[in-house]
Structure formats: structure tokens, C-alpha cells
Enzyme design. Sequence first.
Site, short mmCIF file in Angstrom:
data_model
loop_
_atom_site.label_atom_id
_atom_site.label_comp_id
_atom_site.label_asym_id
_atom_site.label_seq_id
_atom_site.Cartn_x
_atom_site.Cartn_y
_atom_site.Cartn_z
N MET A 1 24.22 9.18 1.86
CA MET A 1 24.06 10.43 2.57
C MET A 1 24.36 10.25 4.06
SD MET A 1 23.63 13.54 2.19
CE MET A 1 22.72 14.19 0.79
N PHE B 1 -11.48 -7.53 13.98
CA PHE B 1 -10.43 -8.00 13.09
C PHE B 1 -10.09 -6.92 12.05
CE2 PHE B 1 -9.21 -10.19 9.09
CZ PHE B 1 -7.95 -10.60 9.52
N GLN B 2 -8.84 -6.64 11.91
CA GLN B 2 -8.33 -5.62 10.99
C GLN B 2 -8.93 -4.25 11.24
OE1 GLN B 2 -8.42 -7.27 6.95
NE2 GLN B 2 -6.31 -7.94 7.29
N LYS C 1 -17.53 -1.07 6.17
CA LYS C 1 -18.00 -2.06 5.19
C LYS C 1 -19.52 -2.02 5.02
CE LYS C 1 -17.20 -6.71 3.55
NZ LYS C 1 -16.52 -7.99 3.74
N GLU D 1 0.81 -1.22 0.00
CA GLU D 1 0.00 0.00 0.00
C GLU D 1 0.85 1.27 0.00
OE1 GLU D 1 -0.59 -2.62 1.87
OE2 GLU D 1 -2.72 -3.19 1.69
#
Lengths: 162, 562
Positions: free
Chosen positions: B476, B112-113, B162, B50
Site C-alpha cells: 500500500m 521498577f516497572q 500489587k 502483549e
Amino acid sequence: MRRVISVLLENEAGALSRVAGLFSARGYNIEGLSVAPTDDPEVSRMTIVTTGDEQIIEQIIKQLRKLIEVIRVTDLTEGVHVEREMVLLKLRAETGEDRAEIKRIADIYRSRIIDVTDASYTLEVTGDGQKVEALLELFDASQVVEVVRTGTIAIGRGAGGM
Amino acid sequence: MKLTGAEIVLRCLQEEGVDTVFGYPGGAVLHIYDALFNQDRVRHVLVRHEQGAIHAAEGYAQATGKVGVGLVTSGPGATNAVTGLATAHMDSVPMVVISGQVPTALIGNDAFQEADTVGITRPCTKHNFLVKDVAELATTLKKAFYIAASGRPGPVVVDIPKDVSAAECEFEYPEEVHLRSYNPTIKGHSGQIKKAVQLLRSAERPMVYTGGGVVLGDAAEELTELVRKFGFPITNTLMGLGGYPGDDPQFVGMLGMHGTYEANMGITHCDVLLAIGARFDDRVTGKIERFAPHAKIIHVDIDPSSISKNVEVDVPIVGHVQSVLADLNQVADKMGTGDPDRLQPWWEQINEWRGRDCLAYDRESRRIKPQYVLEKLYEVSGGNAIVTSDVGQHQMWAAQFYHFKRPRQWLNSGGLGTMGYGFPAALGAQMAYPDAAVVCVTGEGSIQMNIQELSTAKQYRLPVKILNLNNGYLGMVRQWQELFYDNRYAESYVDALPDFVALAEAYGFKGLRTDNPADVEGLLREGLAHDGLVFMDLIVDPEENVYPMVPAGAGLDEMVLV
Ligand SMILES: Cc1ncc(C[n+]2csc(CCOP(=O)(O)OP(=O)(O)O)c2C)c(N)n1
């Protein structure tokens, strides 16, 4: 510099934490914060007491205005305004002497006794910061059971609104 | 006719003219993916992480000026998106990211999630919404696009539970939205604009300093007109490159920590500084007390909170840079730009600073010098490529040696400095411009932060040219350790590198490698001419440093030169 900043904002879930989050993320002080809906239930008023030099206060005001849900921001300290705070003060009051003394002080400060037991008095006092501080200073820690303060609210003087 | 929330999401995207969405599916967004499947106006690019989706959407947005769109699931999908959101937020990139959320009835139950997406993303977005009622979905999405693209742009998250994407409702897309609490100022104050022109026409040692705002605000044309009219020297920030033609004689290069000698000295000695769409970031100003200490400062920005945040300014102008610049041009035409001869001594001084040749490097070395690679890339690509970069030395060399001619040609993460941005951003830009040469300048550290996106490039046949300046170090970091930690290279050696050519070939791409300076040009020509993705692995001098360098906490005029 102490400043009292008044904020009108949309009364939406999350708006309060946006303001609180702004202060913590940018390291600004919050000395007092009070929030409640206004006469328009869709709008809340928040009164923030903060400190900082001129540049910081200017940034605080700009950053508050930048929040999408903030409708208006005013630095009340810039003009004449009235401040009030309410304190609920629970005091140990076991002996007759203590009880008489507390009542006397309550009278002088035009404060009301709103709860009484045989061991305690609870006072309600309203005033500006100075008055409230002065009252609190009269009691030493051993006498005080609990202090609950609303934090400052404030309004501009005169006929106009914000 | 009633539509489901998921169908409404797709209809809204269509109404907004969105043609590409970058995302990754999961339980909480399954309804939305189903609606996506059932239409063909919005295409979806399936990334491999993502973070890659958000950077790709960012690259797409930065390259086109349109709002970039991401789509992620709840919980880990949303948390993976956070780095991308913070990156977009710091660089004011217009984005709308739609995240799935657990059903409303489960919110707050550690379902969940479940993650508190609006809570987590609040400080790294311009705004965010949790949509609790399908009746509010269309208006909320309209607001999201409006907020993302207007004022100072930024990312907006819309979190959709959802059950809301399943619920049905009549669909009507509002023509416009009005937010009483959000009305960005567009037009600059005319009195302030006059004051600014007065200052400019009497300036004897003027400097123009512009940032990403000019690029975001599509004001390059107006800026170029103004700067040429006045005959002033101009410098750009890292994010502002391309806002003024980098090959123009009035351009003195980038300013700041790795800015040119002439730009930084110009800032230090100028008497009037015109700052446009820039925010006086610490990497730009160095020690604030030494920044433009003799200058009257004019600052044009759409965000009032950017003005006098770090540096006190004399003439603040709040407004859209394009509108303000147009007004400045108009007023300057009326009032005149002052006697051009007065600038003669200043230009002589600037040219003397230029003569210091601060970007010089060893051209005789037997090792490949990274600066040389960038110089050649500029040549071979005709200065026309869209260049993305990651973060580190390669980023600074790209900024110094590729002379960007136009806005939106240079895409990078200047504010947050996110390693891993460059490659997915290149994919996003390539999606927008399939026929353009898109080059991702990266390092072997950065590229590995989102290397999984090679798979995305394969799936969509995106012919991005990866130019890996492989110095074997987190360069760097090593440079700072060399200069400020007495050569103690703690954990900055990237041991155990893969064979990048073999890796590219494993995906079916072309891989090219060399460590010989004589082969660089040929390799670049071959790579850029190839019609698919190429991984060009250039083994460069491991201990080359980026100069000039203003040490942290020093003033711009205290830079270290080679
Ligand atoms: C996500 C992230 N982690 C850490 C850093 C700190 N950092 C800045 S530059 C750099 C080294 C980059 O190495 P490489 O990609 O090989 O580029 P080079 O400097 O060698 O050109 C690191 C670790 C960062 N910018 N971003």
C-alpha cells in the site's frame, strides 16, 4: 464565539485530566478553566471558557457528555447568566503619588487593598471579564509586579439550578 | 469468607462468564496468575507479546460479541498493550484489560516497572480505573464490564497495584451497577423515527450506508429486513461488511477510498441517505463537500458525538441501532414504503454503474493476481470462513472480493489501521470457534509485526490458515509512492524476507508456496483441508494496485479506475 460551559463531574482523581486531555487531543481552545468541589463533596464543578464556531461548540459539549465521569454539561452562554472573576494584582507603589493614585483607582473599582509594603500594594478585585480587563489596562507593565487570575466562574440567573 | 484481591479478580471474571483470558505474566500480576492457577473455570492463553494478547482478545470479542479480556503486567506489559487498546478504541470493541501496577506505596516514585498506565491509556480507552483499595475491586470490575459492553462499546483498563491484589476483603459481586453520569440512550425518538420513514418512503434515489455499529449492535437481521422492505441499494463501510449479506443483489459493495464505482456514485447522486452505525470517517467520505451533496441525511447512532461531527445531518436519531431499526421497520409497516416503481430509474442507473465492472483485473497474467487469490478463497471456503486481515492492499482486496454473508465474519482494524492485528486476532477468533475455518489474510510486511505468535498457535494447537499475499513490498505504501511520489519507492521494499515455508515448518506447521496462477486453487484446497496451522505463501504480482481509488482529498466521484 466565546462560550462559558459549566460541567458537573464526579470528584475523582483523573477526572480533571480527562477533561483537559479531551481539549488538547481534539484541538479545542481553553481560555479559562476553574474547578472546585460543590456543596456535594463528591461532585466538582468546572467552568470552562472556550471559543469556536457553532459546530465545534456542539462537539465540545457532546464530547464532554461522553466522558464517563461527567454528570451534566450546560452552555451558560445560551441563557442569562452572571460571570465573575477574581484578580489579585501586585503593583509597585514606591512614591506617595503612586500610592495615592492606586488607592483612588481601587476605590473606583470597589477593589480592596489586601497587602501593603513600603514598595507595593496588592489589590483584590472581583467582577466580570470587562471590569477586570478595564482595571488591568489602567496600569502599565512597569507598574505591575504580578497578576493572578482565578479564571471565570459563572452561574445561571433565576431561581433554578443546573 | 475473605478473599485476596487476586482471588476476587478471578471470581469477578467467572461471574461475568469470561471463559478465556489472553495475557502475559510479570511481577505486578503474580498474585493474579497464582489465583488463575488455582481455579479451572477461566482458561488463560499465553501469548508471546502483549500486543498479541490485546489483538487476540479483540478478535475473540469481535467474533463472539462478548467482552474480550486481557491481562498484562505493569510498565512494559502495559505499554506493549497500548497499540491493541488504541486499535480496539477506534473500532469500538468491548474489552476489559487488567494491568498490574507497582504497590500503592511506590506509585509515583519511579519504581521498577512503573508506568503511569491510567495516564498513558486515558486517551485510547473508553474509560480506565486505578484501584487503590481492595474493597472497591469487585465493584470496579463490574463497572468496567458494564461500561465496556454498553452504549458505544470500547476498551476499559483496570489497573491493580500489587498490594491491592494481595490484600484481603469480603467478596460480594454486585448484581448491577448504576452510574449516575453514564446512561446511554437506547430507544430512538419516535418523532424522529416517523420523520425518517417519511423521508425514506418518498425518496427517489435512496442509499443506505451502514458501518461497524450494525455489527457491534447485532442489528444485521433488522437491517436486512428494512433494506429488503424498501428495496433500496445498500453499501457498507470496511467495518460494516457482513452487516448485510455481501452476495445479495441489493448490495452494491463497499464505499469509500477503495469502494466500488456503483457505491461511490450512488452516494454522490442519492437524494436520501440513511446512515446507520457509521461515523463518516474521512476514508469513507473523501472530500467532505462532495459527499452526498444532494442528499437529506438520516443518521442513526448510539453515540451522540458521532452525529454531525463531520457531516451535518438532517434527521439525527440517537439510540441503539437494533432498537431503532426495529422501530423503523414497525413504523414503515404502518406507513408503507412508498411506490416501488419510483425506484426503477435509480436502479437502472445503479446497474449501469455496475456495468463499469470496477473491480476487473487482468485474468490472463502469468503472475498470480492477488484479486484472483481472494476470489478463489471465497469459492474454496464456501464463503463461510471467518476472515481476519492485516493492513494494506491485501486488506482492501479481501474486503472487495470476499463477500461476507454474516456479521462477525470479517475482523479487521479499520479505524487505527494496525499492521500486526490480523494474526493474533485470528488466534482469538479460533479460540472462540475451534471448529471454524479461520483465515488470516496478510502481507509479508504485516505478518512480521506479530509473527512471534506462531509460537502461541503451536502451544494451543490453533489451526489458523495464514494466507500471505507476498508481493515483496509494503504494497500500500508502494502504491502511494507510485501514484503520488513519482515511483520513488522509499523504504517500501521488504528486502531480506525469511523463507516463510521453512519458518512455518520450524514450528512444526505446514508451509505451502506457489507463484503459479494455475496452482492457486489446489494450494488453497490443500491448505484449508489441513487440520493444523498452514502458512500459505503466495508470490503475487509485486506491482498490482488496488482500484478503484479515491485520491486523498478528492471527492468520491473523482475516483481513479482501471
Ligand atoms: C503498525 C503500522 N505501521 C505502519 C503502517 C503504514 N502502512 C499501511 S499499509 C503498509 C504496508 C503493508 O504492507 P504488507 O503488510 O506487506 O501488505 P500489502 O500492502 O503489501 O498487501 C504500511 C507500512 C501501518 N498501517 N501500521
